[in-house]
Structure formats: C-alpha cells, structure tokens
Design a protein around this motif. Structure first.
Motif, PDB file in Angstrom:
ATOM      1  N   ILE A  46       1.105  -1.220  -0.271  1.00 23.57           N
ATOM      2  CA  ILE A  46       0.099   0.046  -0.047  1.00 23.57           C
ATOM      3  C   ILE A  46       1.158   1.579   0.559  1.00 23.57           C
ATOM      4  CG2 ILE A  46      -0.699  -0.356   2.694  1.00 23.57           C
ATOM      5  CD1 ILE A  46      -2.988   1.080   2.035  1.00 23.57           C
ATOM      6  N   SER A  47       0.731   2.963  -0.387  1.00 27.21           N
ATOM      7  CA  SER A  47       1.140   3.544  -0.725  1.00 27.21           C
ATOM      8  C   SER A  47       0.445   4.464  -1.123  1.00 27.21           C
ATOM      9  CB  SER A  47       2.051   3.051  -1.831  1.00 27.21           C
ATOM     10  OG  SER A  47       2.011   3.398  -3.074  1.00 27.21           O
ATOM     11  N   VAL A  48       0.739   6.327  -0.905  1.00 29.70           N
ATOM     12  CA  VAL A  48       0.478   6.988  -0.663  1.00 29.70           C
ATOM     13  C   VAL A  48       0.786   8.264  -1.804  1.00 29.70           C
ATOM     14  CG1 VAL A  48      -0.976   9.177   0.300  1.00 29.70           C
ATOM     15  CG2 VAL A  48      -1.159   6.769   1.657  1.00 29.70           C
ATOM     16  N   LYS A  49       0.265   9.007  -3.134  1.00 26.66           N
ATOM     17  CA  LYS A  49       0.546   9.451  -3.718  1.00 26.66           C
ATOM     18  C   LYS A  49      -0.294  10.877  -3.393  1.00 26.66           C
ATOM     19  CE  LYS A  49       3.167   6.239  -6.806  1.00 26.66           C
ATOM     20  NZ  LYS A  49       2.940   5.114  -8.446  1.00 26.66           N
ATOM     21  N   PRO A  50       0.993  12.067  -3.261  1.00 29.52           N
ATOM     22  CA  PRO A  50       2.239  11.887  -3.565  1.00 29.52           C
ATOM     23  C   PRO A  50       1.972  10.946  -2.188  1.00 29.52           C
ATOM     24  CG  PRO A  50       1.223  14.583  -2.331  1.00 29.52           C
ATOM     25  CD  PRO A  50      -0.246  13.078  -3.370  1.00 29.52           C
ATOM     26  N   HIS A  51       3.644  11.190  -1.330  1.00 30.02           N
ATOM     27  CA  HIS A  51       3.946  10.053  -0.224  1.00 30.02           C
ATOM     28  C   HIS A  51       3.236  10.948   1.296  1.00 30.02           C
ATOM     29  CE1 HIS A  51       6.048   7.663   2.544  1.00 30.02           C
ATOM     30  NE2 HIS A  51       6.786   8.722   3.092  1.00 30.02           N
ATOM     31  N   LYS A  52       2.764   9.493   1.722  1.00 29.87           N
ATOM     32  CA  LYS A  52       2.402   9.883   3.000  1.00 29.87           C
ATOM     33  C   LYS A  52       3.106   8.768   3.482  1.00 29.87           C
ATOM     34  CE  LYS A  52       0.507  14.412   2.835  1.00 29.87           C
ATOM     35  NZ  LYS A  52       0.860  14.944   3.817  1.00 29.87           N
ATOM     36  N   GLU A  53       2.956   8.794   5.110  1.00 29.69           N
ATOM     37  CA  GLU A  53       3.293   7.921   5.760  1.00 29.69           C
ATOM     38  C   GLU A  53       2.261   6.474   6.462  1.00 29.69           C
ATOM     39  OE1 GLU A  53       6.004   6.625  10.038  1.00 29.69           O
ATOM     40  OE2 GLU A  53       5.765   8.772   9.699  1.00 29.69           O
ATOM     41  N   ILE A  54       2.349   5.676   5.923  1.00 28.20           N
ATOM     42  CA  ILE A  54       1.269   4.645   6.311  1.00 28.20           C
ATOM     43  C   ILE A  54       1.838   4.549   7.926  1.00 28.20           C
ATOM     44  CG2 ILE A  54      -0.084   2.285   6.501  1.00 28.20           C
ATOM     45  CD1 ILE A  54      -0.385   4.351   3.653  1.00 28.20           C
ATOM     46  N   LEU A  55       0.599   4.924   8.660  1.00 34.78           N
ATOM     47  CA  LEU A  55       0.542   4.559  10.395  1.00 34.78           C
ATOM     48  C   LEU A  55       0.733   3.004  10.658  1.00 34.78           C
ATOM     49  CD1 LEU A  55      -0.263   8.369  11.877  1.00 34.78           C
ATOM     50  CD2 LEU A  55       2.075   7.376  11.580  1.00 34.78           C
ATOM     51  N   SER A  56      -0.260   2.498  10.239  1.00 37.57           N
ATOM     52  CA  SER A  56      -1.331   1.232  10.606  1.00 37.57           C
ATOM     53  C   SER A  56      -1.808   0.621  10.059  1.00 37.57           C
ATOM     54  CB  SER A  56      -1.772   1.317  12.305  1.00 37.57           C
ATOM     55  OG  SER A  56      -3.040   2.071  11.709  1.00 37.57           O
ATOM     56  N   LEU A  57      -2.054  -0.758   9.398  1.00 39.81           N
ATOM     57  CA  LEU A  57      -2.655  -1.507   8.304  1.00 39.81           C
ATOM     58  C   LEU A  57      -3.964  -1.838   9.193  1.00 39.81           C
ATOM     59  CD1 LEU A  57      -3.247  -1.342   5.866  1.00 39.81           C
ATOM     60  CD2 LEU A  57      -1.337  -2.488   4.948  1.00 39.81           C
ATOM     61  N   ASN A  58      -4.741  -2.585   9.303  1.00 38.85           N
ATOM     62  CA  ASN A  58      -5.455  -3.895   9.497  1.00 38.85           C
ATOM     63  C   ASN A  58      -6.251  -4.102   8.193  1.00 38.85           C
ATOM     64  OD1 ASN A  58      -8.721  -4.446  10.763  1.00 38.85           O
ATOM     65  ND2 ASN A  58      -7.739  -3.644  12.106  1.00 38.85           N
ATOM     66  N   VAL A  59      -6.327  -5.469   8.662  1.00 42.35           N
ATOM     67  CA  VAL A  59      -6.623  -6.383   7.436  1.00 42.35           C
ATOM     68  C   VAL A  59      -7.241  -6.751   7.731  1.00 42.35           C
ATOM     69  CG1 VAL A  59      -6.466  -7.889   5.298  1.00 42.35           C
ATOM     70  CG2 VAL A  59      -4.413  -6.296   5.754  1.00 42.35           C
ATOM     71  N   PHE A  60      -9.025  -7.232   6.998  1.00 43.96           N
ATOM     72  CA  PHE A  60     -10.226  -8.475   7.816  1.00 43.96           C
ATOM     73  C   PHE A  60     -10.274  -8.277   9.018  1.00 43.96           C
ATOM     74  CE2 PHE A  60     -12.486 -12.228   8.691  1.00 43.96           C
ATOM     75  CZ  PHE A  60     -13.363 -11.687   7.569  1.00 43.96           C
ATOM     76  N   GLY A  61      -9.828  -6.187   9.987  1.00 41.24           N
ATOM     77  CA  GLY A  61      -9.962  -6.653  11.729  1.00 41.24           C
ATOM     78  C   GLY A  61      -9.117  -7.250  12.272  1.00 41.24           C
ATOM     79  N   GLY A  62      -7.906  -7.350  11.890  1.00 40.80           N
ATOM     80  CA  GLY A  62      -6.633  -7.449  12.764  1.00 40.80           C
ATOM     81  C   GLY A  62      -5.662  -7.152  11.525  1.00 40.80           C
ATOM     82  N   ASN A  63      -4.877  -6.131  12.941  1.00 42.83           N
ATOM     83  CA  ASN A  63      -4.015  -5.648  12.454  1.00 42.83           C
ATOM     84  C   ASN A  63      -2.521  -6.211  11.745  1.00 42.83           C
ATOM     85  OD1 ASN A  63      -4.561  -2.676  13.337  1.00 42.83           O
ATOM     86  ND2 ASN A  63      -4.219  -3.021  15.697  1.00 42.83           N
ATOM     87  N   VAL A  64      -1.405  -5.731  10.892  1.00 44.36           N
ATOM     88  CA  VAL A  64      -0.775  -6.607  10.676  1.00 44.36           C
ATOM     89  C   VAL A  64       0.202  -5.379  10.325  1.00 44.36           C
ATOM     90  CG1 VAL A  64      -2.136  -7.588   9.092  1.00 44.36           C
ATOM     91  CG2 VAL A  64      -0.788  -5.654   7.879  1.00 44.36           C
ATOM     92  N   THR A  65       1.223  -6.004  10.492  1.00 45.34           N
ATOM     93  CA  THR A  65       2.606  -5.690  10.568  1.00 45.34           C
ATOM     94  C   THR A  65       3.127  -4.898   9.226  1.00 45.34           C
ATOM     95  OG1 THR A  65       3.652  -7.158  12.673  1.00 45.34           O
ATOM     96  CG2 THR A  65       5.722  -6.066  11.090  1.00 45.34           C
ATOM     97  N   ILE A  66       3.510  -3.482   8.703  1.00 47.51           N
ATOM     98  CA  ILE A  66       4.212  -3.114   7.591  1.00 47.51           C
ATOM     99  C   ILE A  66       5.577  -3.154   7.964  1.00 47.51           C
ATOM    100  CG2 ILE A  66       1.408  -2.922   7.334  1.00 47.51           C
ATOM    101  CD1 ILE A  66       2.155   0.222   7.974  1.00 47.51           C
ATOM    102  N   GLU A  67       6.205  -3.617   6.921  1.00 53.80           N
ATOM    103  CA  GLU A  67       7.478  -2.930   6.573  1.00 53.80           C
ATOM    104  C   GLU A  67       7.815  -1.745   5.313  1.00 53.80           C
ATOM    105  OE1 GLU A  67      11.497  -5.047   4.578  1.00 53.80           O
ATOM    106  OE2 GLU A  67      10.337  -6.278   5.031  1.00 53.80           O
ATOM    107  N   GLU A  68       8.386  -1.202   6.009  1.00 51.21           N
ATOM    108  CA  GLU A  68       8.247   0.267   4.555  1.00 51.21           C
ATOM    109  C   GLU A  68       9.771   0.177   4.058  1.00 51.21           C
ATOM    110  OE1 GLU A  68       9.953   4.846   4.448  1.00 51.21           O
ATOM    111  OE2 GLU A  68       9.467   4.328   6.747  1.00 51.21           O
ATOM    112  N   ILE A  69       9.052   0.159   2.460  1.00 56.59           N
ATOM    113  CA  ILE A  69      10.503  -0.336   1.011  1.00 56.59           C
ATOM    114  C   ILE A  69      10.444   1.375  -0.013  1.00 56.59           C
ATOM    115  CG2 ILE A  69      10.427  -2.957   1.915  1.00 56.59           C
ATOM    116  CD1 ILE A  69       8.568  -2.300  -1.223  1.00 56.59           C
ATOM    117  N   THR A  70      12.012   1.211  -0.081  1.00 56.33           N
ATOM    118  CA  THR A  70      12.190   2.657  -1.011  1.00 56.33           C
ATOM    119  C   THR A  70      12.506   1.774  -1.720  1.00 56.33           C
ATOM    120  OG1 THR A  70      11.691   3.986   0.737  1.00 56.33           O
ATOM    121  CG2 THR A  70      12.889   4.265  -1.547  1.00 56.33           C
ATOM    122  N   ALA A  71      11.685   2.186  -2.843  1.00 54.41           N
ATOM    123  CA  ALA A  71      12.196   2.137  -4.671  1.00 54.41           C
ATOM    124  C   ALA A  71      12.176   3.262  -6.170  1.00 54.41           C
ATOM    125  CB  ALA A  71      11.892   0.165  -5.113  1.00 54.41           C
ATOM    126  N   LYS A  72      12.632   3.076  -6.759  1.00 55.91           N
ATOM    127  CA  LYS A  72      12.646   3.722  -8.120  1.00 55.91           C
ATOM    128  C   LYS A  72      12.195   5.119  -7.384  1.00 55.91           C
ATOM    129  CE  LYS A  72      12.006   0.453 -11.009  1.00 55.91           C
ATOM    130  NZ  LYS A  72      11.045  -0.219 -12.158  1.00 55.91           N
TER     131      LYS A  72
END
Length: 156
Positions: A46-72
């Motif tokens: 998941i990403s936002v344009k223009p870039h904004k930080e994703i603070l948390s992500l919840n999938v089907f009612g459960g928080n998941v651990t996210i890793e920030e990656i940068t490419a191109k």
C-alpha cells in the motif's frame, strides 16, 4: 479546500505473481471480485501519492505488521497476509475483506476488497480473468473530516 491524493493497494502471491479478478457486474456489492486461494500467503503493498506515511494497517479486523520499502524514489508499505481460516466460496458467494489504513496527516482510509476463495491447491479457476497488479483509489479528504472519501477505483 479538500486534499486530493491516490492510494494504491497491490496484492500478489507469495511467489510474486499477480492475482486475478473477474467482472461480476451488479450481482454483488462490487463490480469486480478478486480470486484468492485459502490457506495461502499474499503480499500486500500500500502506498499514497503524493507520499504520506502509513501509520497502521488493518486487514479483516486484525492489525498487521508493515515494512516500509523504497524503490525507484517511491515509498510503499508491505505486509504478508495469510488467508488461513477462510472457507472456500460456494457458488454465488463473495467475502468482503475490509482494509483500513491510518495515514499520517490525512486520516482513515477504508475500502472493502470483494473476494472469492478457492481451494488451497486450485490453480485453474483462481487464474482465470484479468491480472490485477494494483487497485488505484482516487481519494479526497473533505475539509474538517478525518475519513477519506474514495472518488474512483481503477484495477490495473
């Protein structure tokens, strides 16, 4: 003046292959259905344009651990999502999978992915249809709100 931006959500197999979708028209809550296997790992990005930080992500009612990656010069947030516990869909049934992201300086982004689940080893039906690399959501944040409005959804 409302903020306008895009949120991109990608889902691919653990091996890096795109998932597929089919067009269902008006038979269900949404016009398109993602096709997934039960008991499988999927890579969600998941990403936002223009870039904004994703603070948390919840999938089907459960928080998941996210890793920030940068490419191109683009930053995205990645997690592995497992479909364990889902049942194979009976004919004519779809499952709504809520995705909720808290976006820094914006607020709460929420969408439902309409999915059909196939057997763990099923490879033929799950790969029929169009490949889906990303779903683009054109969004706006109305003045005074902390909840994002999705203006347009595009599968690509």
């Amino acid at each position: 003046m409302p903020q306008v931006f895009k949120v991109l959500v990608g889902l691919k197999t653990e091996q890096g292959d795109p998932i597929h979708f089919k067009v269902d028209g008006g038979r269900f809550n949404q016009a398109r259905t993602l096709k997934l296997n039960v008991n499988a790992n999927y890579i969600m990005e998941i990403s936002v344009k223009p870039h904004k930080e994703i603070l948390s992500l919840n999938v089907f009612g459960g928080n998941v651990t996210i890793e920030e990656i940068t490419a191109k010069n683009q930053t995205a947030y990645v997690t592995t999502w497992n479909t364990a516990g889902f049942d194979m869909a009976k004919k004519g049934n779809r499952q709504q999978i809520p995705i909720i992201a808290e976006i820094k300086d914006i607020g709460t982004f929420k969408v439902n992915l309409q999915c059909k689940f196939y057997g763990e080893t099923e490879k033929q039906h799950v790969n029929w249809g169009d490949a889906c690399h990303f779903i683009d959501y054109d969004c706006k944040l109305p003045d005074g709100s902390s909840f994002v409005d999705v203006v347009k959804e595009t599968f690509r």
